[in-house]
Each structure stands twice: as structure tokens, then as C-alpha cells.
Write a protein that holds these residues in place. Structure first.
Motif, PDB file in Angstrom:
ATOM      1  N   PRO A 127       0.809  -1.226   0.000  1.00 13.84           N
ATOM      2  CA  PRO A 127       0.000   0.000   0.000  1.00 13.84           C
ATOM      3  C   PRO A 127       0.839   1.273   0.000  1.00 13.84           C
ATOM      4  O   PRO A 127       0.414   2.295  -0.548  1.00 13.84           O
ATOM      5  N   ALA A 128       2.026   1.221   0.585  1.00 17.19           N
ATOM      6  CA  ALA A 128       2.891   2.404   0.625  1.00 17.19           C
ATOM      7  C   ALA A 128       3.486   2.719  -0.739  1.00 17.19           C
ATOM      8  O   ALA A 128       3.992   3.833  -0.950  1.00 17.19           O
ATOM      9  N   LEU A 129       3.418   1.781  -1.661  1.00 20.58           N
ATOM     10  CA  LEU A 129       4.023   1.955  -2.981  1.00 20.58           C
ATOM     11  C   LEU A 129       2.997   2.135  -4.091  1.00 20.58           C
ATOM     12  O   LEU A 129       3.226   2.893  -5.039  1.00 20.58           O
ATOM     13  N   LYS A 130       1.857   1.495  -3.969  1.00 24.01           N
ATOM     14  CA  LYS A 130       0.847   1.554  -5.024  1.00 24.01           C
ATOM     15  C   LYS A 130       0.381   2.990  -5.293  1.00 24.01           C
ATOM     16  O   LYS A 130       0.215   3.781  -4.369  1.00 24.01           O
ATOM     17  N   ARG A 131       0.195   3.266  -6.602  1.00 25.33           N
ATOM     18  CA  ARG A 131      -0.364   4.551  -7.033  1.00 25.33           C
ATOM     19  C   ARG A 131       0.436   5.738  -6.496  1.00 25.33           C
ATOM     20  O   ARG A 131      -0.122   6.750  -6.084  1.00 25.33           O
ATOM     21  N   THR A 132       1.747   5.599  -6.489  1.00 20.71           N
ATOM     22  CA  THR A 132       2.637   6.685  -6.075  1.00 20.71           C
ATOM     23  C   THR A 132       3.662   6.931  -7.180  1.00 20.71           C
ATOM     24  O   THR A 132       3.892   6.058  -8.032  1.00 20.71           O
ATOM     25  N   PHE A 211       7.647   9.171 -19.712  1.00 19.49           N
ATOM     26  CA  PHE A 211       7.948   8.971 -18.297  1.00 19.49           C
ATOM     27  C   PHE A 211       8.669  10.183 -17.713  1.00 19.49           C
ATOM     28  O   PHE A 211       8.347  10.647 -16.616  1.00 19.49           O
ATOM     29  N   LEU A 212       9.657  10.681 -18.431  1.00 17.58           N
ATOM     30  CA  LEU A 212      10.432  11.814 -17.920  1.00 17.58           C
ATOM     31  C   LEU A 212       9.558  13.053 -17.762  1.00 17.58           C
ATOM     32  O   LEU A 212       9.706  13.809 -16.792  1.00 17.58           O
ATOM     33  N   ASP A 213       8.643  13.276 -18.704  1.00 16.48           N
ATOM     34  CA  ASP A 213       7.728  14.408 -18.583  1.00 16.48           C
ATOM     35  C   ASP A 213       6.828  14.247 -17.369  1.00 16.48           C
ATOM     36  O   ASP A 213       6.548  15.210 -16.652  1.00 16.48           O
ATOM     37  N   TRP A 214       6.355  13.017 -17.133  1.00 17.58           N
ATOM     38  CA  TRP A 214       5.463  12.794 -15.995  1.00 17.58           C
ATOM     39  C   TRP A 214       6.207  12.891 -14.674  1.00 17.58           C
ATOM     40  O   TRP A 214       5.692  13.447 -13.693  1.00 17.58           O
ATOM     41  N   ASN A 219       5.605  18.631 -12.568  1.00 20.84           N
ATOM     42  CA  ASN A 219       4.346  17.948 -12.847  1.00 20.84           C
ATOM     43  C   ASN A 219       3.624  17.543 -11.559  1.00 20.84           C
ATOM     44  O   ASN A 219       2.586  16.896 -11.611  1.00 20.84           O
ATOM     45  N   PHE A 220       4.166  17.971 -10.418  1.00 21.81           N
ATOM     46  CA  PHE A 220       3.535  17.677  -9.133  1.00 21.81           C
ATOM     47  C   PHE A 220       3.381  18.973  -8.341  1.00 21.81           C
ATOM     48  O   PHE A 220       4.283  19.812  -8.320  1.00 21.81           O
ATOM     49  N   GLN A 226      -0.217  14.836  -8.986  1.00 23.25           N
ATOM     50  CA  GLN A 226       0.176  15.054 -10.370  1.00 23.25           C
ATOM     51  C   GLN A 226      -0.637  16.179 -10.996  1.00 23.25           C
ATOM     52  O   GLN A 226      -1.829  16.327 -10.740  1.00 23.25           O
ATOM     53  N   VAL A 227       0.016  16.952 -11.826  1.00 23.37           N
ATOM     54  CA  VAL A 227      -0.666  18.003 -12.580  1.00 23.37           C
ATOM     55  C   VAL A 227      -1.287  17.404 -13.829  1.00 23.37           C
ATOM     56  O   VAL A 227      -2.444  17.672 -14.166  1.00 23.37           O
ATOM     57  N   GLU A 228      -0.530  16.584 -14.529  1.00 21.96           N
ATOM     58  CA  GLU A 228      -1.002  15.926 -15.736  1.00 21.96           C
ATOM     59  C   GLU A 228      -0.710  14.441 -15.630  1.00 21.96           C
ATOM     60  O   GLU A 228       0.383  14.048 -15.205  1.00 21.96           O
ATOM     61  N   SER A 229      -1.661  13.609 -15.977  1.00 21.54           N
ATOM     62  CA  SER A 229      -1.484  12.170 -15.861  1.00 21.54           C
ATOM     63  C   SER A 229      -0.557  11.647 -16.949  1.00 21.54           C
ATOM     64  O   SER A 229      -0.377  12.282 -17.996  1.00 21.54           O
ATOM     65  N   LEU A 230       0.017  10.467 -16.708  1.00 17.65           N
ATOM     66  CA  LEU A 230       0.868   9.846 -17.716  1.00 17.65           C
ATOM     67  C   LEU A 230       0.064   9.538 -18.974  1.00 17.65           C
ATOM     68  O   LEU A 230       0.549   9.719 -20.097  1.00 17.65           O
TER      69      LEU A 230
END
Length: 242
Positions: A127-132, A211-214, A219-220, A226-230
Motif C-alpha cells: 500500500p505504501a508503494l501503489k499509485r505513487t 515517463f520523464l515528462d510525468w 508535474n507535481f 500530479q498536474v497531468e497524468s501519464l
């Protein structure tokens, strides 16, 4: 349709006259901004990993895994020990650089050095890693290693066809869905149709730019959102290239 033909006029695949077998994944450490990816070491990682997984409210994260959930730390330690000793795959641990805690594992497996094909699998993110950002960066680092240092041609992702979160993750990370292998596996006493996804070496450069743009700091926002999603970044790029 292929543009290559042999002396009989038959269509054939692209010639690879300089191709040679690739190296097996090494016990290498990959460092990013949010996380560090390092080889599994049971003695160093088992306590933090078990605690990270124990933070989940139930065992649903293991439903589509070949193992788990584990009854106690010793059962998990036995599994990790067997994993560390495997000769046909290489397991890596994701470390949160802020806390230096281990928060998940994944492996490079089904390694075909002769054909340059490799699979990322056994993805067990707590849980500490998911969706981060850590989770995305961890995959980015491993992809970069496979394509830029090991020079493989094909990177695979496979999962139970019913595992919707895994299928969404594969598409988000830039993999292409290839189809379903029906009744491919029996595990945990039940049947599995397997969904196949792939990313190719000639697709990696643009995928890397996405990836680099995200992952860029701007972008945060100040709260780390996140400002813009991948997906949006990739969609904008695809729209611009059409």
C-alpha cells in the motif's frame, strides 16, 4: 505488411546480421529521485517488506499472485529465500528513498537471452508503494535497464485476464495489449486465461520521454499530486504526431 523478401520472393522478417545473445540481468542497483531499485537480500529486506504488506487491510493484493497471502513472517521469509536463490530470474526490491524502507518487489523473469525477450513479473507492491510516483519510477528504472544496458528487444507483461488493475497498469506504463492465451495456467486451484502485453525496443525512446515528462518535478503540486497524468501526456504526444 513486411517490406523484406527472400530470394524466392517470400515475405520475411527484418534481417538482424549483428544480433547476438544478451546478458542475464545482474544484481544491479538503479537509483531515481523517489526510489531505489536494488537486488533482493532476504536478511536486509524481509522485515520491512513484511511490515509493508501487513499494512494492507486484507489479502486481496495476493489474489492474482502465484503465492500468498502468507500466514506469518516466517512463511514469507521462506518464500523470499527461495526467490533469492532462483537462478532463472532476478528479483529486485523497491526502496523509498525518503525512509530507506523496502516497500515492494518485482522480478525480471522468463529470460530469453538468445532472442532478447524478458518479462517483468511477480509485481508485489505494498500500500505504501501503489499509485505513487515511486511505483511509476521503479518501473521506469527497470525498463531503462532492460533496454539501455541489457539491450533486449522485447519487454513483456503478463497477468490473469481477470486482473483489471494489472491490465490498466500495463497500458498506463506504455505496454501494448496483444491478446489472451486461453486456459494457459492453473494456479491456486483455479484456471487462468493470461493477458499478454509487450513493449519493444523501438518504442522505448518515446515511452521514456513520456515517463520523464510525468516524473518531472513541475508535474507535481506542493501536495505531491500530479498536474497531468501519464495517460494524458501520452495522449497529447500521440495527438500531436497524428
Amino acid at each position: 505488411m513486411t517490406e523484406h523478401v527472400n530470394l524466392y520472393g517470400q515475405p520475411v522478417g527484418e534481417a538482424l546480421p549483428l544480433w547476438s545473445a544478451r546478458s542475464f540481468p545482474a544484481r544491479i542497483t538503479l537509483t531515481g529521485h523517489y526510489c531505489r531499485v536494488e537486488p533482493l537480500c532476504v536478511a536486509r529486506h524481509v522485515d520491512a517488506l513484511y511490515a509493508a504488506y501487513a499494512a494492507a487491510p486484507d489479502g486481496r493484493d495476493w489474489t492474482y499472485m502465484f503465492v500468498g497471502p502468507f500466514r506469518d513472517k516466517e512463511a514469507y521469509r521462506a518464500y523470499l529465500t527461495a526467490t533469492e536463490q532462483q537462478q532463472d530470474s532476478q528479483c529486485y526490491v523497491v526502496i523509498d528513498t525518503r525512509t530507506d524502507n523496502a516497500v515492494g518487489t518485482f522480478s525480471l523473469m522468463r529470460v530469453d537471452v538468445n532472442n532478447g525477450v524478458i518479462e517483468v513479473g511477480s509485481v508485489a507492491f505494498s500500500p505504501a508503494l501503489k499509485r505513487t510516483p515511486l511505483a511509476t519510477e521503479a518501473h521506469f528504472l527497470l525498463m531503462g535497464y532492460v533496454f539501455e544496458q541489457l539491450h533486449y528487444r522485447r519487454y513483456e507483461w503478463k497477468c490473469d485476464s481477470l486482473n483489471a488493475p494489472s491490465r490498466r497498469a500495463a497500458l498506463r506504463l506504455g505496454f501494448t495489449f496483444e491478446g489472451i492465451f486461453r486456459q494457459a495456467v492453473v494456479y491456486k486451484g483455479r484456471a487462468r486465461d493470461t493477458a499478454w502485453f509487450s513493449l519493444l525496443d523501438n518504442e522505448w525512446p518515446q515511452c521514456k520521454r513520456d515517463f520523464l515528462d510525468w516524473l518531472a518535478q513541475d508535474n507535481f503540486d506542493t501536495e505531491g499530486k500530479q498536474v497531468e497524468s501519464l495517460a494524458a501526456i501520452r495522449g497529447s504526444r500521440l495527438k500531436g504526431s497524428s
